[in-house]
Design an enzyme around this catalytic site. Structure first.
Site, mmCIF file in Angstrom:
data_model
loop_
_atom_site.group_PDB
_atom_site.id
_atom_site.type_symbol
_atom_site.label_atom_id
_atom_site.label_comp_id
_atom_site.label_asym_id
_atom_site.label_seq_id
_atom_site.Cartn_x
_atom_site.Cartn_y
_atom_site.Cartn_z
ATOM 1 N N ASP A 163 0.833 -1.214 0.000
ATOM 2 C CA ASP A 163 0.000 0.000 0.000
ATOM 3 C C ASP A 163 0.868 1.265 0.000
ATOM 4 O OD1 ASP A 163 0.996 -0.154 2.609
ATOM 5 O OD2 ASP A 163 -0.961 0.054 3.582
ATOM 6 N N GLU A 164 2.164 1.115 0.311
ATOM 7 C CA GLU A 164 3.027 2.298 0.405
ATOM 8 C C GLU A 164 3.223 2.978 -0.952
ATOM 9 O OE1 GLU A 164 6.370 2.024 3.066
ATOM 10 O OE2 GLU A 164 5.434 0.405 4.190
ATOM 11 N N TYR A 181 12.217 3.069 -0.561
ATOM 12 C CA TYR A 181 11.575 1.746 -0.585
ATOM 13 C C TYR A 181 10.289 1.782 -1.396
ATOM 14 C CZ TYR A 181 8.385 -1.950 0.928
ATOM 15 O OH TYR A 181 7.445 -2.969 0.950
ATOM 16 N N SER A 224 10.797 2.267 -5.051
ATOM 17 C CA SER A 224 11.283 1.084 -5.776
ATOM 18 C C SER A 224 10.142 0.094 -6.003
ATOM 19 C CB SER A 224 12.447 0.419 -5.027
ATOM 20 O OG SER A 224 11.998 -0.170 -3.821
ATOM 21 N N LYS A 225 9.245 -0.054 -5.038
ATOM 22 C CA LYS A 225 8.106 -0.971 -5.204
ATOM 23 C C LYS A 225 7.152 -0.436 -6.276
ATOM 24 C CE LYS A 225 7.284 -4.245 -3.143
ATOM 25 N NZ LYS A 225 7.650 -5.676 -3.371
HETATM 26 P P1 NAD Z 1 11.474 -9.605 4.350
HETATM 27 O O1 NAD Z 1 12.476 -8.524 4.325
HETATM 28 O O2 NAD Z 1 11.122 -10.261 5.639
HETATM 29 O O3 NAD Z 1 11.916 -10.783 3.353
HETATM 30 C C1 NAD Z 1 12.469 -10.538 2.097
HETATM 31 C C2 NAD Z 1 13.130 -11.827 1.612
HETATM 32 O O4 NAD Z 1 13.655 -11.590 0.295
HETATM 33 C C3 NAD Z 1 14.317 -12.274 2.466
HETATM 34 O O5 NAD Z 1 14.234 -13.669 2.701
HETATM 35 C C4 NAD Z 1 15.547 -11.947 1.604
HETATM 36 O O6 NAD Z 1 16.636 -12.817 1.822
HETATM 37 C C5 NAD Z 1 14.966 -12.115 0.212
HETATM 38 N N1 NAD Z 1 15.714 -11.338 -0.790
HETATM 39 C C6 NAD Z 1 16.123 -10.024 -0.700
HETATM 40 N N2 NAD Z 1 16.797 -9.686 -1.801
HETATM 41 C C7 NAD Z 1 16.802 -10.781 -2.617
HETATM 42 C C8 NAD Z 1 17.335 -11.030 -3.906
HETATM 43 N N3 NAD Z 1 18.011 -10.085 -4.589
HETATM 44 N N4 NAD Z 1 17.159 -12.254 -4.450
HETATM 45 C C9 NAD Z 1 16.489 -13.221 -3.774
HETATM 46 N N5 NAD Z 1 15.979 -13.038 -2.544
HETATM 47 C C10 NAD Z 1 16.124 -11.827 -1.978
HETATM 48 O O7 NAD Z 1 10.176 -9.000 3.657
HETATM 49 P P2 NAD Z 1 8.627 -9.288 3.921
HETATM 50 O O8 NAD Z 1 8.143 -8.408 4.999
HETATM 51 O O9 NAD Z 1 8.431 -10.761 4.012
HETATM 52 O O10 NAD Z 1 8.017 -8.751 2.554
HETATM 53 C C11 NAD Z 1 7.837 -9.621 1.448
HETATM 54 C C12 NAD Z 1 7.220 -8.834 0.297
HETATM 55 O O11 NAD Z 1 5.972 -8.294 0.699
HETATM 56 C C13 NAD Z 1 8.077 -7.635 -0.138
HETATM 57 O O12 NAD Z 1 8.030 -7.570 -1.553
HETATM 58 C C14 NAD Z 1 7.387 -6.432 0.488
HETATM 59 O O13 NAD Z 1 7.573 -5.279 -0.298
HETATM 60 C C15 NAD Z 1 5.944 -6.882 0.488
HETATM 61 N N6 NAD Z 1 5.081 -6.322 1.547
HETATM 62 C C16 NAD Z 1 5.451 -6.392 2.864
HETATM 63 C C17 NAD Z 1 4.599 -5.908 3.856
HETATM 64 C C18 NAD Z 1 4.955 -6.000 5.326
HETATM 65 O O14 NAD Z 1 4.225 -5.468 6.165
HETATM 66 N N7 NAD Z 1 6.015 -6.674 5.704
HETATM 67 C C19 NAD Z 1 3.375 -5.331 3.503
HETATM 68 C C20 NAD Z 1 3.025 -5.282 2.133
HETATM 69 C C21 NAD Z 1 3.885 -5.791 1.171
HETATM 70 P P1 TYD Z 2 7.667 -0.399 10.040
HETATM 71 O O1 TYD Z 2 7.394 -1.650 10.799
HETATM 72 O O2 TYD Z 2 9.074 -0.069 9.677
HETATM 73 O O3 TYD Z 2 6.721 -0.455 8.744
HETATM 74 P P2 TYD Z 2 6.423 0.694 7.635
HETATM 75 O O4 TYD Z 2 7.307 1.844 7.828
HETATM 76 O O5 TYD Z 2 6.698 -0.032 6.363
HETATM 77 O O6 TYD Z 2 4.969 1.027 7.827
HETATM 78 O O7 TYD Z 2 7.075 0.832 10.861
HETATM 79 C C1 TYD Z 2 5.714 0.881 11.224
HETATM 80 C C2 TYD Z 2 5.484 2.219 11.914
HETATM 81 O O8 TYD Z 2 6.197 2.225 13.148
HETATM 82 C C3 TYD Z 2 5.997 3.409 11.115
HETATM 83 O O9 TYD Z 2 5.099 4.507 11.281
HETATM 84 C C4 TYD Z 2 7.331 3.745 11.766
HETATM 85 C C5 TYD Z 2 7.127 3.311 13.210
HETATM 86 N N1 TYD Z 2 8.336 2.846 13.911
HETATM 87 C C6 TYD Z 2 8.699 3.408 15.137
HETATM 88 O O10 TYD Z 2 8.009 4.289 15.666
HETATM 89 N N2 TYD Z 2 9.827 2.954 15.744
HETATM 90 C C7 TYD Z 2 10.623 1.989 15.204
HETATM 91 O O11 TYD Z 2 11.677 1.658 15.807
HETATM 92 C C8 TYD Z 2 10.239 1.413 13.951
HETATM 93 C C9 TYD Z 2 11.078 0.357 13.306
HETATM 94 C C10 TYD Z 2 9.078 1.875 13.341
#
Ligand code: NAD
Ligand code: TYD
Length: 342
Positions: free
Chosen positions: A130-131, A157, A160-161
């Site tokens: 959603d970012e 970030y 790039s997405k």
């Molecule tokens: P994460 O950082 O926990 O995991 C990313 C994984 O990708 C890791 O295992 C890493 O080793 C692997 N990776 C990184 N670079 C790589 C490369 N060049 N080649 C192969 N593997 C590589 O991330 P996440 O939180 O599990 O997010 C997964 C996906 O979901 C991402 O695309 C992120 O943008 C998207 N997403 C995350 C959230 C969230 O809240 N975490 C929400 C919406 C969307």
């Molecule tokens: P985060 O988990 O990094 O996710 P995103 O920035 O992708 O939403 O952060 C969630 C929210 O928490 C964001 O508003 C930033 C805040 N935050 C803190 O206040 N302290 C922290 O140490 C971190 C990592 C995030």
């Protein structure tokens, strides 16, 4: 069917692999992961150590940007579909050093889609966020992100997405590649790397360390349990319309400070651990998803209420200390010192 899951040693990708094994056990999953600091093979250990899983699961350590490695993989596996989770995913790290975000998140996606084109127009699903829509003001609770909301990013970030999303749509329009994109709100649950808000606060609270809240803690995120995200991706993959974007979110908006207070309460820790620190640069104020399209078209609704999911998540971090204690070392310690100071 053979599915390539990239980034499957990370948080959501690993949860997705467990989801697949439970819900589609006959399907073969090939996990491709570079094992960056965020990737942990220990997360997949139960599958890797199960001899019965060798037919239906394979792990390959590789970089999605490595064209030759991807070519060899596609040649060997002849996959039916690719789900791309692999990414650099932490906003704060992207502010510190954007380049690797551009490489993995944009170029890596392009390499995977080139392979999909080359090996027979393979179905490709991009896991986005959603970012890409930027942020909403705090004083307009009536506004939500729909799939029509213009892309308007803030951090390296999210940029790039968003770039990757544009490229995915370009491959659809230009080459007819069968693609879908899902844009989910913030996830929480087991196996999330402790640099993200919820696991960071749980891990620090358990060790009686300061809980660093950015700014005034009033920024709002829309939290979804990771299992609900995995189910939504599965639905989009099987029933989503090609060339479409699907927003995923559960209408669960919370201020950061309220989450941190809740974690303190659940763990019986004093709120005096909360420490307000310098705000994140360009900090997005509020994210809020309108998930009407995925509900209407695919019948998806979240199943886990936040009140239950957060307790389950805290319990998981308590029961799996060794998983995150192993991770909260080495590279992460250095990052933590750089970012938060001593
Ligand atoms: P994460 O950082 O926990 O995991 C990313 C994984 O990708 C890791 O295992 C890493 O080793 C692997 N990776 C990184 N670079 C790589 C490369 N060049 N080649 C192969 N593997 C590589 O991330 P996440 O939180 O599990 O997010 C997964 C996906 O979901 C991402 O695309 C992120 O943008 C998207 N997403 C995350 C959230 C969230 O809240 N975490 C929400 C919406 C969307
Ligand atoms: P985060 O988990 O990094 O996710 P995103 O920035 O992708 O939403 O952060 C969630 C929210 O928490 C964001 O508003 C930033 C805040 N935050 C803190 O206040 N302290 C922290 O140490 C971190 C990592 C995030």
């Amino acid at each position: 069917m053979t599915m390539i899951v990239t980034g499957g040693a990370g948080f959501i990708g690993a949860n997705f692999i467990y989801y697949m094994r439970e819900n589609h056990p006959q399907e073969r999953v090939v996990c491709v992961d570079k094992l960056t600091y965020a990737g942990n093979l220990s997360t997949l250990r139960p599958i890797l150590e199960d001899p019965a899983a060798s037919e239906t699961f394979r792990f390959l350590r590789a970089d999605i940007c490595d064209r030759a490695a991807m070519q060899a993989l596609f040649e060997e596996e002849k996959p039916d579909c690719v789900v791309n989770f692999a990414a650099e995913s932490h906003v704060d790290r992207s502010i510190e050093d954007p380049e690797i975000f551009l490489k993995t998140n944009i170029l890596g996606t392009a390499v995977l889609m080139d392979m999909c084109r080359q090996y027979g127009n393979i179905r490709f699903h991009q896991v986005s966020t959603d970012e890409v829509y930027g942020d909403l003001p705090l004083d307009r609770p009536d506004l939500f992100f729909t799939e029509e909301t213009p892309i308007h990013t803030s951090s390296p970030y999210s940029t790039s997405k968003a770039s990757a999303d544009l490229l995915v749509m370009a491959y659809y329009r230009t080459y007819g590649l069968p693609v879908t994109i899902s844009r989910c709100s913030n996830n929480y649950g087991p196996y999330q790397f402790p640099e993200k808000l919820i696991p960071l606060m749980i891990a620090n609270a358990l060790e009686n360390k300061p809980l660093p809240v950015y700014g005034e803690g009033i920024n709002v995120r829309d939290w979804l349990y990771v299992g609900d995200h995995c189910r939504a991706i599965d639905l989009v993959l099987r029933g989503g319309r090609i060339g479409e974007v699907y927003n995923i979110g559960g209408h669960n908006e919370m201020r950061n400070i309220d989450i941190v207070r809740l974690i303190c309460r659940e763990l019986g820790k004093p709120e005096s651990l909360i420490t307000y620190v310098t705000d994140r640069k360009g900090h997005d104020q509020r994210y809020a998803i309108d998930p009407a399209k995925i509900h209407r078209e695919l019948g998806w609704l979240p199943e886990t209420r936040f009140a239950d999911g957060i307790v389950r998540t805290i319990r998981w971090y308590l029961d799996n200390r060794s998983w995150w204690e192993e991770i909260v070392s080495g590279e992460y310690r250095e990052y933590y010192r750089r970012h938060y100071g001593e």
